[in-house]
Design a protein around this motif. Structure first.
Motif, PDB file in Angstrom:
ATOM      1  N   GLY B  56       0.806  -1.214   0.000  1.00  0.00           N
ATOM      2  CA  GLY B  56       0.000   0.000   0.000  1.00  0.00           C
ATOM      3  C   GLY B  56       0.843   1.270   0.000  1.00  0.00           C
ATOM      4  N   PHE B  57       2.137   1.143  -0.213  1.00  0.00           N
ATOM      5  CA  PHE B  57       3.028   2.319  -0.273  1.00  0.00           C
ATOM      6  C   PHE B  57       3.832   2.317  -1.580  1.00  0.00           C
ATOM      7  CE2 PHE B  57       2.030   2.042   4.178  1.00  0.00           C
ATOM      8  CZ  PHE B  57       1.982   3.360   4.610  1.00  0.00           C
ATOM      9  N   PRO B  58       3.128   2.474  -2.709  1.00  0.00           N
ATOM     10  CA  PRO B  58       3.812   2.360  -4.013  1.00  0.00           C
ATOM     11  C   PRO B  58       4.936   3.376  -4.203  1.00  0.00           C
ATOM     12  CG  PRO B  58       1.584   3.226  -4.282  1.00  0.00           C
ATOM     13  CD  PRO B  58       1.683   2.726  -2.872  1.00  0.00           C
ATOM     14  N   ASP B  59       4.926   4.471  -3.437  1.00  0.00           N
ATOM     15  CA  ASP B  59       5.970   5.498  -3.615  1.00  0.00           C
ATOM     16  C   ASP B  59       7.182   5.241  -2.707  1.00  0.00           C
ATOM     17  OD1 ASP B  59       4.318   5.901  -1.447  1.00  0.00           O
ATOM     18  OD2 ASP B  59       4.742   8.059  -1.363  1.00  0.00           O
ATOM     19  N   LYS B  60       7.176   4.148  -1.942  1.00  0.00           N
ATOM     20  CA  LYS B  60       8.279   3.925  -0.997  1.00  0.00           C
ATOM     21  C   LYS B  60       9.174   2.743  -1.395  1.00  0.00           C
ATOM     22  CE  LYS B  60       6.646   6.270   3.098  1.00  0.00           C
ATOM     23  NZ  LYS B  60       7.258   7.585   2.772  1.00  0.00           N
ATOM     24  N   VAL B  61       9.281   2.483  -2.710  1.00  0.00           N
ATOM     25  CA  VAL B  61      10.107   1.351  -3.180  1.00  0.00           C
ATOM     26  C   VAL B  61      11.540   1.469  -2.661  1.00  0.00           C
ATOM     27  CG1 VAL B  61      10.819   0.004  -5.179  1.00  0.00           C
ATOM     28  CG2 VAL B  61       8.792   1.429  -5.324  1.00  0.00           C
ATOM     29  N   VAL B  62      12.097   2.679  -2.765  1.00  0.00           N
ATOM     30  CA  VAL B  62      13.510   2.858  -2.383  1.00  0.00           C
ATOM     31  C   VAL B  62      13.678   2.626  -0.883  1.00  0.00           C
ATOM     32  CG1 VAL B  62      15.428   4.485  -2.267  1.00  0.00           C
ATOM     33  CG2 VAL B  62      13.952   4.439  -4.298  1.00  0.00           C
ATOM     34  N   ASP B  63      12.811   3.233  -0.062  1.00  0.00           N
ATOM     35  CA  ASP B  63      12.912   3.045   1.388  1.00  0.00           C
ATOM     36  C   ASP B  63      12.824   1.572   1.770  1.00  0.00           C
ATOM     37  OD1 ASP B  63      13.190   5.722   1.904  1.00  0.00           O
ATOM     38  OD2 ASP B  63      11.032   6.082   2.151  1.00  0.00           O
ATOM     39  N   ILE B  64      11.863   0.870   1.153  1.00  0.00           N
ATOM     40  CA  ILE B  64      11.680  -0.550   1.482  1.00  0.00           C
ATOM     41  C   ILE B  64      12.913  -1.353   1.069  1.00  0.00           C
ATOM     42  CG2 ILE B  64      10.321  -2.623   0.928  1.00  0.00           C
ATOM     43  CD1 ILE B  64       7.869  -0.685   0.612  1.00  0.00           C
ATOM     44  N   THR B  65      13.420  -1.073  -0.137  1.00  0.00           N
ATOM     45  CA  THR B  65      14.582  -1.820  -0.635  1.00  0.00           C
ATOM     46  C   THR B  65      15.820  -1.564   0.221  1.00  0.00           C
ATOM     47  OG1 THR B  65      13.675  -1.592  -2.856  1.00  0.00           O
ATOM     48  CG2 THR B  65      15.958  -2.308  -2.675  1.00  0.00           C
ATOM     49  N   VAL B  66      16.042  -0.303   0.575  1.00  0.00           N
ATOM     50  CA  VAL B  66      17.202   0.040   1.411  1.00  0.00           C
ATOM     51  C   VAL B  66      17.127  -0.696   2.746  1.00  0.00           C
ATOM     52  CG1 VAL B  66      18.256   1.918   2.730  1.00  0.00           C
ATOM     53  CG2 VAL B  66      17.654   2.275   0.325  1.00  0.00           C
ATOM     54  N   ALA B  67      15.923  -0.764   3.307  1.00  0.00           N
ATOM     55  CA  ALA B  67      15.755  -1.452   4.593  1.00  0.00           C
ATOM     56  C   ALA B  67      15.995  -2.949   4.443  1.00  0.00           C
ATOM     57  CB  ALA B  67      14.356  -1.177   5.148  1.00  0.00           C
ATOM     58  N   ILE B  68      15.355  -3.554   3.417  1.00  0.00           N
ATOM     59  CA  ILE B  68      15.505  -5.010   3.190  1.00  0.00           C
ATOM     60  C   ILE B  68      16.980  -5.382   3.018  1.00  0.00           C
ATOM     61  CG2 ILE B  68      15.102  -6.849   1.508  1.00  0.00           C
ATOM     62  CD1 ILE B  68      12.374  -5.767   0.949  1.00  0.00           C
ATOM     63  N   ASP B  69      17.727  -4.496   2.339  1.00  0.00           N
ATOM     64  CA  ASP B  69      19.132  -4.758   2.046  1.00  0.00           C
ATOM     65  C   ASP B  69      19.944  -4.992   3.334  1.00  0.00           C
ATOM     66  OD1 ASP B  69      21.396  -5.018   0.462  1.00  0.00           O
ATOM     67  OD2 ASP B  69      21.904  -2.887   0.653  1.00  0.00           O
ATOM     68  N   LYS B  70      19.445  -4.460   4.473  1.00  0.00           N
ATOM     69  CA  LYS B  70      20.211  -4.559   5.725  1.00  0.00           C
ATOM     70  C   LYS B  70      19.860  -5.788   6.546  1.00  0.00           C
ATOM     71  CE  LYS B  70      20.652   0.460   5.961  1.00  0.00           C
ATOM     72  NZ  LYS B  70      19.950   1.646   6.471  1.00  0.00           N
ATOM     73  N   LEU B  71      18.947  -6.628   6.018  1.00  0.00           N
ATOM     74  CA  LEU B  71      18.457  -7.774   6.797  1.00  0.00           C
ATOM     75  C   LEU B  71      19.593  -8.632   7.366  1.00  0.00           C
ATOM     76  CD1 LEU B  71      15.888  -9.293   7.667  1.00  0.00           C
ATOM     77  CD2 LEU B  71      16.050 -10.631   5.570  1.00  0.00           C
ATOM     78  N   ASP B  72      20.562  -8.969   6.512  1.00  0.00           N
ATOM     79  CA  ASP B  72      21.681  -9.813   6.945  1.00  0.00           C
ATOM     80  C   ASP B  72      22.462  -9.177   8.087  1.00  0.00           C
ATOM     81  OD1 ASP B  72      21.192 -11.848   5.278  1.00  0.00           O
ATOM     82  OD2 ASP B  72      22.744 -11.374   3.804  1.00  0.00           O
ATOM     83  N   LYS B  73      22.632  -7.846   8.001  1.00  0.00           N
ATOM     84  CA  LYS B  73      23.501  -7.165   8.969  1.00  0.00           C
ATOM     85  C   LYS B  73      22.796  -6.844  10.278  1.00  0.00           C
ATOM     86  CE  LYS B  73      25.859  -5.026   5.161  1.00  0.00           C
ATOM     87  NZ  LYS B  73      25.377  -3.957   4.299  1.00  0.00           N
ATOM     88  N   ILE B  74      21.533  -6.376  10.207  1.00  0.00           N
ATOM     89  CA  ILE B  74      20.908  -5.850  11.428  1.00  0.00           C
ATOM     90  C   ILE B  74      19.721  -6.688  11.919  1.00  0.00           C
ATOM     91  CG2 ILE B  74      21.654  -3.476  10.901  1.00  0.00           C
ATOM     92  CD1 ILE B  74      18.873  -2.830   9.921  1.00  0.00           C
ATOM     93  N   GLY B  75      19.283  -7.663  11.126  1.00  0.00           N
ATOM     94  CA  GLY B  75      18.204  -8.537  11.591  1.00  0.00           C
ATOM     95  C   GLY B  75      16.812  -7.969  11.313  1.00  0.00           C
ATOM     96  N   LEU B  76      15.814  -8.867  11.390  1.00  0.00           N
ATOM     97  CA  LEU B  76      14.445  -8.529  10.988  1.00  0.00           C
ATOM     98  C   LEU B  76      13.849  -7.391  11.812  1.00  0.00           C
ATOM     99  CD1 LEU B  76      12.076  -9.247   9.150  1.00  0.00           C
ATOM    100  CD2 LEU B  76      11.328 -10.931  10.829  1.00  0.00           C
ATOM    101  N   GLU B  77      14.086  -7.418  13.143  1.00  0.00           N
ATOM    102  CA  GLU B  77      13.472  -6.401  14.000  1.00  0.00           C
ATOM    103  C   GLU B  77      13.939  -4.992  13.641  1.00  0.00           C
ATOM    104  OE1 GLU B  77      13.178  -6.564  18.575  1.00  0.00           O
ATOM    105  OE2 GLU B  77      13.074  -8.668  17.892  1.00  0.00           O
ATOM    106  N   SER B  78      15.240  -4.845  13.434  1.00  0.00           N
ATOM    107  CA  SER B  78      15.782  -3.522  13.109  1.00  0.00           C
ATOM    108  C   SER B  78      15.312  -3.056  11.730  1.00  0.00           C
ATOM    109  CB  SER B  78      17.312  -3.554  13.144  1.00  0.00           C
ATOM    110  OG  SER B  78      17.768  -4.026  14.393  1.00  0.00           O
ATOM    111  N   VAL B  79      15.164  -4.007  10.786  1.00  0.00           N
ATOM    112  CA  VAL B  79      14.662  -3.654   9.452  1.00  0.00           C
ATOM    113  C   VAL B  79      13.249  -3.095   9.589  1.00  0.00           C
ATOM    114  CG1 VAL B  79      13.868  -4.613   7.237  1.00  0.00           C
ATOM    115  CG2 VAL B  79      16.103  -5.289   8.164  1.00  0.00           C
TER     116      VAL B  79
END
Lengths: 324, 324
Positions: B56-79
């Protein structure tokens, strides 16, 4: 040729004429591989200095060389006229005439020049520098003779190529079967590295004139035909299913060293044929549902029209059909 | 790596994913030849757009992608914390969580994503763009599977690589055995040529990071040993006469493909030995008057110390001694 590419080979830090020899060997090898007949012409700066010295005009090396260079074009009389205009005396010109009339084999020419440099000319003057230059030429031709070089190599007293630059051997290479001026040039420079802060470092180098060599290859039609098309076989694309069928065959042929293209999308066959023709791709493979069902691959030689069907696993058969 | 070299492969003007396949095949072949284990990671811009849409946030592709990219480093909760800070609602974050928890094989992941994009997520929203992206991924993995690729290829939803630039497939290549970040990257761009006045021309390309690949080869000690020295055999120079004796032998070996150097001037043998050692030249040939008289050539293996004498005409014997 106002702007051009050149490929240089230089050896810095060794005074040995083995380096001059290697440059001649490189020229011999390169043009042998390119199948272009060349003539290597060699001169020596010290010999040119010697001529000016035994003339009695040691400061007129450039004038004398520029005049000698025109011998082929304007003839002996005009060359002498030009030297007279530059202030050379009749006596000096008589000495130059003795030099220009030298003939015979390389070793005969070297012997005659040695005699002239050693007081045997009309002036009776001796040039130590000239004799040193003849020693160098004699050593270099001896090395070339010992090592064995396929292309002809001769002395050319008109070679100067930036006279103030070279201090020993001077080289030039001409294509025998194509008129284009020199295609390589070089020589030994005793202190060129001095301007880069590395004094007293002798070097010798030769430049290959890439644009001219390109034009020679084009003019003589010597470009390897295989360079015209880098692709041997084009798989036509009949549809998504057929594509999946040919992809492993394309991959197997590629891993055997065959250069393969797969047309990326289903288009009219005419368009795919035209593409193969335009890119001079010699073999085309068109496989539809029938071939996929039968497990076969069709190959067509677009030059002869010959067509053959192979089992899709028969990679070596396909290679043989394509003369690979 | 503030300034670096890259080698690019691009195909312009075809929308077919056969081109994406060929880029993966090229990566596979190049690193196979270099003997470097790599992992190819693939994503698709349209799938990332789809995630933002079903959130429901079609304009937030970049924010979502940047956050997902950190999954390995910071874990699901921090993402999730980061997405909350960017303004995503708990409902949207619940959808992202469903995506990030997907597991299984590539085809299982594709099927699960298809269900989420098709209204099966917590939001119940459908993304046509996302479904188109999944079609593309499915087609590409199908082609990769059909053609056969040796290195592992997997989906990586965190790949973005200049998100505003790519419109379809996104690639990244990692060295498996060496930590250095990505060594290749690329993707499909639908209108990049537009800025050069060639609109509506889809293209796809990949860049090989030459400096990083160099460092990987160095770090893994994978540089072919043969590159360390380009010379196989050094003929020592004992004097002018001996030089003339070895030159034809050197020329004969060269014409048989052996890389030969001739030390250009008579120097202390110690100096010539040191030169061979410094340049990692494995074979040395020292020939004096005795050898010239006997018509023989001495070869010494500088690694094993083994030494052998050959008739000067026995080029094939010398090659065999040097394992050529």
């Amino acid at each position: 040729y106002r702007e051009f590419y050149q490929c240089d080979v230089d050896v810095i830090g060794s005074k040995s004429q083995v380096n001059e020899l290697e440059l001649v060997q490189i020229v011999d090898k390169v043009f042998g591989l390119l199948d272009v007949n060349v003539l290597v012409k060699i001169n020596n700066r010290k010999v040119l200095t010697g001529f000016a010295e035994i003339c009695g005009f040691p400061d007129k090396v450039v004038d004398i060389t520029v005049a000698i260079d025109k011998l082929d074009k304007i003839g002996l009389e005009s060359v002498e006229e030009e030297m007279r205009e530059k202030g050379l005396t009749d006596g000096a010109i008589a000495v130059i005439e003795q030099i220009l009339k030298l003939s015979g084999s390389t070793s005969e020419k070297l012997a005659s020049m040695r005699s002239l440099m050693n007081g045997g000319s009309a002036s009776g003057l001796v040039s130590e520098t000239g004799l040193k230059g003849l020693d160098e030429l004699e050593e270099l031709f001896g090395l070339i003779d010992a090592a064995g070089v396929k292309c002809p190599v001769e002395i050319d007293l008109s070679l100067a190529r930036g006279l103030n630059y070279y201090t020993g051997a001077i080289f030039e290479v001409k294509a025998v079967d194509f008129q284009i001026g020199s295609i390589c040039g070089g020589g030994r420079y005793d202190n060129l590295t001095g301007i880069f802060g590395l004094p007293d470092m002798s070097g010798v180098g030769i430049s290959f004139g890439a644009d001219r060599i390109y034009d020679v290859l084009k003019g003589l039609d010597k470009f390897p035909k295989s360079l015209a098309s880098s692709t041997t076989l084009l798989f036509a694309c009949m549809g998504a299913e057929e594509l999946r069928y040919v992809l492993p065959v394309a991959a197997a042929l590629r891993s055997e060293g065959v250069s393969v293209e797969v047309y990326p999308e289903p288009s009219k066959l005419k368009k795919q044929f035209d593409y193969a023709e335009k890119k001079s791709i010699p073999f085309l493979s068109i496989n539809g549902g029938n071939e996929a069902e039968a497990g076969t691959i069709q190959l067509k030689n677009l030059t002869t029209g010959e067509q053959k069907s192979f089992s899709k696993a028969d990679i070596s058969g396909m290679k043989a059909f394509m003369n690979m």
